[in-house]
Design a protein around this motif. Structure first.
Motif, mmCIF file in Angstrom:
data_model
loop_
_atom_site.group_PDB
_atom_site.id
_atom_site.type_symbol
_atom_site.label_atom_id
_atom_site.label_comp_id
_atom_site.label_asym_id
_atom_site.label_seq_id
_atom_site.Cartn_x
_atom_site.Cartn_y
_atom_site.Cartn_z
ATOM 1 N N ASP A 240 26.329 58.640 44.154
ATOM 2 C CA ASP A 240 25.566 59.136 42.938
ATOM 3 C C ASP A 240 26.149 58.510 41.528
ATOM 4 N N VAL A 241 27.249 58.309 41.464
ATOM 5 C CA VAL A 241 27.721 57.360 40.180
ATOM 6 C C VAL A 241 27.224 56.157 40.183
ATOM 7 N N ILE A 242 27.181 55.250 41.268
ATOM 8 C CA ILE A 242 26.889 54.020 41.557
ATOM 9 C C ILE A 242 25.127 54.013 41.061
ATOM 10 N N LYS A 267 33.407 46.650 39.880
ATOM 11 C CA LYS A 267 33.586 46.634 38.488
ATOM 12 C C LYS A 267 34.009 48.082 38.044
ATOM 13 N N ILE A 268 33.463 49.200 38.518
ATOM 14 C CA ILE A 268 34.080 50.438 38.544
ATOM 15 C C ILE A 268 35.314 50.876 38.951
ATOM 16 N N TRP A 269 35.908 50.285 39.982
ATOM 17 C CA TRP A 269 37.070 50.168 40.504
ATOM 18 C C TRP A 269 38.045 49.604 39.789
ATOM 19 N N GLN A 270 37.975 48.297 39.223
ATOM 20 C CA GLN A 270 38.777 47.588 38.479
ATOM 21 C C GLN A 270 39.172 48.084 37.176
ATOM 22 N N GLY A 273 38.936 52.631 37.321
ATOM 23 C CA GLY A 273 39.849 53.057 38.552
ATOM 24 C C GLY A 273 39.149 54.064 39.263
ATOM 25 N N PRO A 274 39.612 54.449 40.548
ATOM 26 C CA PRO A 274 39.182 55.237 41.581
ATOM 27 C C PRO A 274 38.410 56.588 41.376
#
Length: 316
Positions: A240-242, A267-270, A273-274
């Motif tokens: 849902d965030v994506i 990009k969100i992960w880097q 963060g998770p």
């Protein structure tokens, strides 16, 4: 009957959306804000700031889109699940867990026809207030830093757009595909959601049935819908965030743009963060739990059957 299922699904959607829409708005704004440009620290902070800057009805920005399209969306979702469950059952026997999941998968796939454009338009309207507030804050900070310069900076005025204006612009510039931006991400969210939700609800609801041939009490259907809905909502929150990020057409100051699902995930992960994939998870759980609890109560009580039964008597 199919008309009764569609009416029940529609009524359930209208009631549910009206009750929980402000929380859904907070969820969208929390999911869209990126590190370094955070306007809100929590759901309550978001709602308080929204009321202060946009008034009470600011919490319902985009609600008209949802109220218009949630009827066909919920009707398709609930009716499709019943349709697939019926055709996957063998001579009325109990469905296996795999077949229940397949029925949920079919329902989730069918609903994106309406869900994708509905979410696309709703997100633009919901997030417009956050972007406008961010621009005002940046303008105020710039004015303070340049206070030694003569003359005051012009105030930032938000130009409000409507769903029809956004729709016309998307159709003019990108065609029908413009309304279906983020279709893949919507499928990635809604199909797993339905795979988790429908079997879980059916089995929880079955626990409250004293007789297999008698419906469970309404409170059992409500609680089963709440538990199954919140569980499924949290499970698919990263998707849902994506989806929310991909469907947002406007970005705040210094916020990233994304070319697709993999680019957005990377990009969100880097950069965030998770834990960023859980942004708005509790808001989404608070939205989905009562929404599907109400939906299942209305659907299983069968308001439409009562209304349809009354029509011939009224005509007579």
């Amino acid at each position: 009957s199919l008309p009764a299922k569609l009416i029940n699904g529609g009524i359930a959607g209208l009631i549910g959306v009206t009750c929980v829409f402000p929380i859904d708005l907070a969820k969208t704004r929390l999911q869209n804000q990126q590190n370094g440009q955070r306007m809100y620290t929590s759901m309550s902070d978001c709602l308080i700031k929204t009321i202060r800057s946009e008034g009470y009805f600011g919490m319902y920005r985009g609600a008209a889109v949802n109220l218009t399209l949630v009827t066909p969306e919920k009707a398709i979702k609930l009716a499709a699940n019943d349709f697939f469950r019926h055709h996957l059952s063998k001579d009325g026997q109990k469905l296996t867990l795999l077949r229940e999941m397949l029925a949920g998968c079919g329902a989730g796939t069918c609903q994106v026809i309406v869900t994708t454009p509905m979410e696309m338009l709703k997100i633009q309207l919901q997030d417009a207030g956050r972007i406008a507030a961010q621009k005002k804050l940046m303008a105020a900070q710039a004015q303070l830093s340049s206070s030694s310069v003569a003359g005051a900076a012009e105030p930032v005025v938000e130009t409000r757009t409507t769903a029809m204006q956004i729709t016309r612009e998307l159709l003019r510039s990108k065609g029908i595909a413009g309304l279906y931006k983020g279709l893949g991400a919507t499928l990635l969210r809604d199909v797993p959601f339905s795979i988790v939700y429908f079997p879980l609800f059916a089995n929880l609801n079955k626990l409250g049935q004293k007789d297999p041939n008698v419906k469970a009490p309404f409170y059992v259907s409500f609680l089963s819908g709440c538990v199954a809905g919140s569980t499924a909502a949290v499970a698919v929150n990263p998707c849902d965030v994506i989806k929310t990020r991909l469907q947002s057409l406007q970005r705040g100051v210094n916020e990233d743009s994304y070319s697709g699902i993999l680019d957005c995930t990377k990009k969100i992960w880097q950069k965030e963060g998770p834990m960023a994939f859980l942004k708005g998870a509790y808001c989404r759980a608070l939205v989905i739990a009562p929404l599907f609890g109400i939906a299942q109560v209305v659907y299983f009580i069968g308001i439409a059957e009562f209304l349809l039964d009354m029509l011939p008597k009224h005509r007579a």
